[in-house]
Design an enzyme around this catalytic site. Structure first.
Site, PDB file in Angstrom:
ATOM      1  N   TYR A 163       0.850  -1.194   0.000  1.00 29.19           N
ATOM      2  CA  TYR A 163       0.000   0.000   0.000  1.00 29.19           C
ATOM      3  C   TYR A 163       0.884   1.242   0.000  1.00 29.19           C
ATOM      4  CZ  TYR A 163      -5.002  -0.775   0.197  1.00 29.19           C
ATOM      5  OH  TYR A 163      -6.283  -1.027  -0.151  1.00 29.19           O
TER       6      TYR A 163
ATOM      7  N   GLU B  98      -0.575   4.826  -0.343  1.00 28.44           N
ATOM      8  CA  GLU B  98      -1.339   6.080  -0.501  1.00 28.44           C
ATOM      9  C   GLU B  98      -0.464   7.272  -0.127  1.00 28.44           C
ATOM     10  OE1 GLU B  98      -5.212   6.130   1.375  1.00 28.44           O
ATOM     11  OE2 GLU B  98      -5.598   4.125   0.584  1.00 28.44           O
TER      12      GLU B  98
ATOM     13  N   ASP C 271      -6.900  15.212 -23.340  1.00 24.73           N
ATOM     14  CA  ASP C 271      -6.801  13.763 -23.119  1.00 24.73           C
ATOM     15  C   ASP C 271      -6.056  13.193 -24.331  1.00 24.73           C
ATOM     16  OD1 ASP C 271      -7.202  11.046 -23.087  1.00 24.73           O
ATOM     17  OD2 ASP C 271      -9.323  11.143 -22.553  1.00 24.73           O
TER      18      ASP C 271
ATOM     19  N   THR D   5      -3.463   7.483 -21.151  1.00 21.18           N
ATOM     20  CA  THR D   5      -3.226   6.119 -20.714  1.00 21.18           C
ATOM     21  C   THR D   5      -1.786   5.804 -21.087  1.00 21.18           C
ATOM     22  OG1 THR D   5      -4.090   5.326 -22.824  1.00 21.18           O
ATOM     23  CG2 THR D   5      -5.591   5.265 -20.957  1.00 21.18           C
TER      24      THR D   5
ATOM     25  N   LYS E 292      -1.585   2.497 -24.828  1.00 21.82           N
ATOM     26  CA  LYS E 292      -2.002   2.540 -26.231  1.00 21.82           C
ATOM     27  C   LYS E 292      -0.769   2.789 -27.105  1.00 21.82           C
ATOM     28  CE  LYS E 292      -6.783   3.949 -25.281  1.00 21.82           C
ATOM     29  NZ  LYS E 292      -6.927   4.511 -23.935  1.00 21.82           N
TER      30      LYS E 292
ATOM     31  N   ARG F  53      -0.896  -1.360 -18.810  1.00 26.31           N
ATOM     32  CA  ARG F  53      -2.260  -0.828 -18.744  1.00 26.31           C
ATOM     33  C   ARG F  53      -2.346   0.143 -17.556  1.00 26.31           C
ATOM     34  NH1 ARG F  53      -6.523  -1.953 -21.335  1.00 26.31           N
ATOM     35  NH2 ARG F  53      -5.181  -3.163 -22.690  1.00 26.31           N
TER      36      ARG F  53
HETATM   37  N1  DSN Z   1     -11.256   2.047 -24.731  1.00 25.28           N
HETATM   38  C1  DSN Z   1     -10.391   3.030 -25.313  1.00 25.28           C
HETATM   39  C2  DSN Z   1     -10.455   2.991 -26.795  1.00 25.28           C
HETATM   40  O1  DSN Z   1     -10.590   1.906 -27.322  1.00 25.28           O
HETATM   41  O2  DSN Z   1     -10.339   4.014 -27.441  1.00 25.28           O
HETATM   42  C3  DSN Z   1     -10.672   4.372 -24.814  1.00 25.28           C
HETATM   43  O3  DSN Z   1     -11.147   4.321 -23.527  1.00 25.28           O
END
Ligand code: DSN
Length: 483
Positions: free
Chosen positions: A68, A70, A245, A274, A277, A283
């Site tokens: 943990y 925090e 974003d 994120t 990607k 992830r």
């Molecule tokens: N799930 C992602 C996507 O496929 O674009 C975005 O949250």
């Protein structure tokens, strides 16, 4: 995936891990092994997926998971966090250096979480801080009941301007079914119906009229560049905070393909992403901001996040270190080159693309006007044929967000495997073969169905064979042999 350890080291690491798991629950070990086998066979065109490096994957599977932590680096609510401090500080340092950000927060568990951290940081900065100052107190616990009630009401009455879902925005940019649409009084900006592009002057007029507290830029299905300098100019003009974003295109920013006006970091006060990607990490999520929002962002946990995941932050540090290497810039450029090659191959064979092409890592095929199909039918027909994509709404979609009229295809994953322009042209041919041969199915009552499709087995089997042959030439995780 370059500069990884010798093959035998990777095989030993993953095989040993699976042996340990197999000793407890063999079905889990089998599923992990099968997932690798499946991914090796897939022609993966899902724009939001990628393949993290073995080092990144291995950084996640260890005893950091047991801790943990925090709080923030050096200021934890738990004892014994010195090693977590090391990896969280490294992840933040790599992120700051890579993106040229003043501050980085590596704790968010996902993109939605990162966006929630950003929303509440902006609300704390723009709504809560002035209320505390007006009441002459430093903490919400010191507000009178009446002042607290007024502040709570103010939190829920702020305005957001975000890109609409069918124009390519994300559901967390104020879509009503999402928490963001329930928290904010949201209006959407779309794209020009004639060009499919963002119309900055229309957006400026909308912002002047609506006067949002927050303007959200960024997308998950817009195949073109966004000019963040203009977005900031509009935000400043109406007194809004610009939040970007960049989850989908963070890898293109990291790889210096998107620079100047198209790099959000110098322009926005706060940027979320994120890490899995186009950035090709584990992830997870992350927030970058300028120093004015640093303290608010660092309150993300426990404000809206559960305890940080130190094992994932370790993997973020590894992946961000990889993204700082020169070969990542080459990768990012190839992602865009491949998306363009795919676009050209599709259009040459008669497919209609939203905006008529791409400037980034994704394409959006309008399967309704090209082939008379819904996105759901096209997605299923392609999957039958070994081509993995996902359906997506297109601007003013006549089939709504469930059936949709589009197929979104992206190149980050196949580029990681090493596929290039010639293979993209072959993939375009496979996609067009399948979509041209697919027809709408019927419901059990004989009506035209938006869900069912008809595709002859000969075509789907032939395309699946060609897709499988194509990826077989580009081994996935070549250093990992589980046999
Ligand atoms: N799930 C992602 C996507 O496929 O674009 C975005 O949250």
């Amino acid at each position: 995936m370059s500069a990884t350890p010798p093959r035998s080291t990777e095989s030993t690491a993953f095989r040993s891990a699976l042996d340990v798991i197999r000793g407890v629950e063999p079905r889990v070990a089998d599923a992990i092994g099968q997932e690798l086998a499946d991914q090796r066979e897939m022609l993966k065109l899902i724009a939001s997926e990628n393949y993290a490096s073995p080092a990144t994957l291995l950084a996640m599977g260890n005893w950091f998971s047991d801790k943990y932590a925090e709080g923030t680096v050096g200021r934890r609510f738990y004892a014994g966090c010195r090693n977590v401090d090391t990896v969280e500080a490294l992840a933040a340092e790599h992120a700051r250096e890579l993106f040229g950000a003043q501050h980085a927060y590596a704790q968010p568990h996902s993109g939605i979480d990162a966006n929630l951290v950003a929303f509440w940081a902006i609300l704390a900065d723009r709504v809560e801080a002035p209320a505390l100052a007006a009441a002459g107190v430093r903490n919400v616990n010191d507000l009178s009941d009446a002042d607290w009630a007024e502040l709570r009401s103010a939190f829920g009455n702020q305005r957001m301007l975000g890109m609409s879902l069918d124009a390519g925005g994300h559901l967390t940019h104020g879509f009503r079914p999402n928490i963001s649409g329930k928290m904010f009084d949201q209006r959407s900006y779309g794209t020009d119906p004639a060009t499919g592009l963002i119309d900055y002057e229309a957006l400026r007029a909308q912002a002047r009229e609506f006067k949002p507290l927050v303007i959200v830029a960024g997308y998950s299905a817009y195949p073109r560049l966004v000019n963040f300098r203009i977005m900031r100019e509009i935000a400043d003009e109406v007194g809004a905070t610009l939040m970007v974003d960049m989850a989908h295109f963070a890898g293109l920013v990291a790889g210096k393909v998107l620079t100047g006006d198209f790099d959000p970091v110098p322009h926005a006060q706060i940027v979320t992403t994120t890490t899995h990607k186009s950035l090709r990490g584990p992830r997870g999520g992350m927030v970058l901001c300028d120093d004015s929002l640093k303290d608010q962002v660092d309150r993300g946990c426990p404000m809206v996040l559960g305890g940080p995941l130190p094992h994932v932050m370790a993997a973020k540090a590894v992946a961000l270190a990889e993204a700082r290497r020169p070969d990542f810039q080459d990768y990012a450029q190839r992602v865009v080159d491949n998306a363009r090659a795919l676009a050209e191959g599709l259009m040459r064979r008669g497919a209609t693309l939203v905006t008529g092409g791409t400037d980034n890592h994704l394409n959006l095929i309008d399967v309704a006007s090209s082939y008379g199909l819904t996105g759901r039918q096209a997605e299923a027909a392609l999957l039958d044929s070994g081509v993995v994509t996902n359906r997506n709404a297109i601007p003013a979609d006549p089939n709504g967000a469930w059936y949709t009229s589009g197929i979104r295809i992206g190149t980050p994953a196949l580029t990681t495997r090493g596929l290039g322009g010639a293979e993209m042209d072959e993939i375009a041919a496979l996609i067009v073969t399948v979509l041209s041969a697919t027809e709408q199915g019927k419901t059990s009552k004989g009506a035209v169905s938006k869900a069912q499709h008809v595709l002859d087995e000969k075509t789907s089997d032939e395309v699946a064979r060609r897709a499988s042959d194509l990826v077989a030439g580009f081994p996935l995780y070549p250093g990992v042999d589980l046999s």
